[in-house]
Scaffold this active site. Sequence first.
Site, PDB file in Angstrom:
ATOM      1  N   HIS A  46       0.823  -1.209   0.000  1.00  0.00           N
ATOM      2  CA  HIS A  46       0.000   0.000   0.000  1.00  0.00           C
ATOM      3  C   HIS A  46       0.852   1.251   0.000  1.00  0.00           C
ATOM      4  O   HIS A  46       1.600   1.508   0.937  1.00  0.00           O
ATOM      5  CB  HIS A  46      -0.954   0.031   1.205  1.00  0.00           C
ATOM      6  CG  HIS A  46      -1.854   1.240   1.145  1.00  0.00           C
ATOM      7  ND1 HIS A  46      -3.033   1.240   0.425  1.00  0.00           N
ATOM      8  CD2 HIS A  46      -1.722   2.475   1.661  1.00  0.00           C
ATOM      9  CE1 HIS A  46      -3.583   2.441   0.517  1.00  0.00           C
ATOM     10  NE2 HIS A  46      -2.813   3.208   1.263  1.00  0.00           N
ATOM     11  N   ASN A  86      -3.354   9.936 -11.534  1.00  0.00           N
ATOM     12  CA  ASN A  86      -4.144  10.929 -10.821  1.00  0.00           C
ATOM     13  C   ASN A  86      -3.659  10.966  -9.373  1.00  0.00           C
ATOM     14  O   ASN A  86      -3.486   9.915  -8.744  1.00  0.00           O
ATOM     15  CB  ASN A  86      -5.630  10.574 -10.876  1.00  0.00           C
ATOM     16  CG  ASN A  86      -6.177  10.651 -12.289  1.00  0.00           C
ATOM     17  OD1 ASN A  86      -5.771  11.496 -13.068  1.00  0.00           O
ATOM     18  ND2 ASN A  86      -7.090   9.756 -12.625  1.00  0.00           N
ATOM     19  N   HIS A  99      -1.769   4.135  -8.417  1.00  0.00           N
ATOM     20  CA  HIS A  99      -1.997   3.330  -9.621  1.00  0.00           C
ATOM     21  C   HIS A  99      -1.651   4.143 -10.856  1.00  0.00           C
ATOM     22  O   HIS A  99      -1.895   5.336 -10.918  1.00  0.00           O
ATOM     23  CB  HIS A  99      -3.440   2.818  -9.703  1.00  0.00           C
ATOM     24  CG  HIS A  99      -4.482   3.874  -9.506  1.00  0.00           C
ATOM     25  ND1 HIS A  99      -4.825   4.354  -8.270  1.00  0.00           N
ATOM     26  CD2 HIS A  99      -5.256   4.533 -10.394  1.00  0.00           C
ATOM     27  CE1 HIS A  99      -5.772   5.267  -8.389  1.00  0.00           C
ATOM     28  NE2 HIS A  99      -6.043   5.404  -9.674  1.00  0.00           N
ATOM     29  N   HIS A 101      -2.630   4.499 -14.667  1.00  0.00           N
ATOM     30  CA  HIS A 101      -3.549   4.137 -15.752  1.00  0.00           C
ATOM     31  C   HIS A 101      -2.752   4.023 -17.043  1.00  0.00           C
ATOM     32  O   HIS A 101      -1.920   4.885 -17.345  1.00  0.00           O
ATOM     33  CB  HIS A 101      -4.592   5.236 -15.985  1.00  0.00           C
ATOM     34  CG  HIS A 101      -5.553   5.480 -14.881  1.00  0.00           C
ATOM     35  ND1 HIS A 101      -6.846   4.999 -14.901  1.00  0.00           N
ATOM     36  CD2 HIS A 101      -5.438   6.169 -13.729  1.00  0.00           C
ATOM     37  CE1 HIS A 101      -7.485   5.404 -13.809  1.00  0.00           C
ATOM     38  NE2 HIS A 101      -6.656   6.122 -13.072  1.00  0.00           N
TER      39      HIS A 101
HETATM   40  P1  5GP Z   1      -8.582   7.181 -10.126  1.00  0.00           P
HETATM   41  O1  5GP Z   1      -9.693   8.159 -10.387  1.00  0.00           O
HETATM   42  O2  5GP Z   1      -8.411   6.921  -8.668  1.00  0.00           O
HETATM   43  O3  5GP Z   1      -7.302   7.569 -10.805  1.00  0.00           O
HETATM   44  O4  5GP Z   1      -9.000   5.849 -10.853  1.00  0.00           O
HETATM   45  C1  5GP Z   1      -9.531   4.727 -10.210  1.00  0.00           C
HETATM   46  C2  5GP Z   1      -9.865   3.715 -11.287  1.00  0.00           C
HETATM   47  O5  5GP Z   1     -10.145   2.485 -10.645  1.00  0.00           O
HETATM   48  C3  5GP Z   1     -11.094   4.077 -12.123  1.00  0.00           C
HETATM   49  O6  5GP Z   1     -10.715   4.143 -13.504  1.00  0.00           O
HETATM   50  C4  5GP Z   1     -12.073   2.942 -11.831  1.00  0.00           C
HETATM   51  O7  5GP Z   1     -12.824   2.556 -12.967  1.00  0.00           O
HETATM   52  C5  5GP Z   1     -11.161   1.828 -11.349  1.00  0.00           C
HETATM   53  N1  5GP Z   1     -11.788   0.927 -10.408  1.00  0.00           N
HETATM   54  C6  5GP Z   1     -12.521   1.278  -9.305  1.00  0.00           C
HETATM   55  N2  5GP Z   1     -12.932   0.190  -8.647  1.00  0.00           N
HETATM   56  C7  5GP Z   1     -12.434  -0.886  -9.332  1.00  0.00           C
HETATM   57  C8  5GP Z   1     -12.540  -2.306  -9.124  1.00  0.00           C
HETATM   58  O8  5GP Z   1     -13.152  -2.799  -8.184  1.00  0.00           O
HETATM   59  N3  5GP Z   1     -11.919  -3.114 -10.042  1.00  0.00           N
HETATM   60  C9  5GP Z   1     -11.217  -2.589 -11.100  1.00  0.00           C
HETATM   61  N4  5GP Z   1     -10.656  -3.461 -11.932  1.00  0.00           N
HETATM   62  N5  5GP Z   1     -11.110  -1.266 -11.314  1.00  0.00           N
HETATM   63  C10 5GP Z   1     -11.704  -0.417 -10.452  1.00  0.00           C
HETATM   64 ZN    ZN Z   2      -4.006  -0.198  -0.650  1.00  0.00          ZN
END
Ligand code: 5GP
Ligand code: ZN
Length: 116
Positions: A46, A86, A99, A101
């Site tokens: 984490h 992000n 993460h 993307h």
């Molecule tokens: P953030 O806005 O934090 O950069 O992006 C989070 C991403 O995580 C989003 O694109 C969303 O679709 C993805 N996401 C959220 N929950 C889950 C999940 O339970 N499984 C997967 N595979 N993706 C998720």
């Molecule tokens: Zn975590």
Amino acid sequence: MDRCLFCRIAAGEIPSRKVHEDDEIVAFHDINPARPVHLLVIPKRHITSLATVSDADVPLLGRMLAIANRLATEQGSPDGFRVIINTGRVGHQEVQHLHIHIVGGPDPVGPMLKRV
Ligand code: 5GP
Ligand code: ZN
């Protein structure tokens, strides 16, 4: 904060469509893809965001980027792709576990941001 959503995905407690796993890093398909190719690369450990990494994380971050490049090519975006990290409130980070993307596919993903 060590059992967040992505910690649980990394541990296999929540199912995901994984495309890479090693001792430090997991990559899987985004559940709600924004483009034909939309993958997420995460550290198993984490780390809340790019705003909380330390110098000791530099090798891990480098490996995550190298894996992102390889996966983009393998998973259907060989002619280029975009990586997005992000970060925090202003960066509109919704999941509080670092993460990367990877977005791409056969067609250009479009301009980076709408200019104001
Ligand atoms: P953030 O806005 O934090 O950069 O992006 C989070 C991403 O995580 C989003 O694109 C969303 O679709 C993805 N996401 C959220 N929950 C889950 C999940 O339970 N499984 C997967 N595979 N993706 C998720
Ligand atoms: Zn975590």
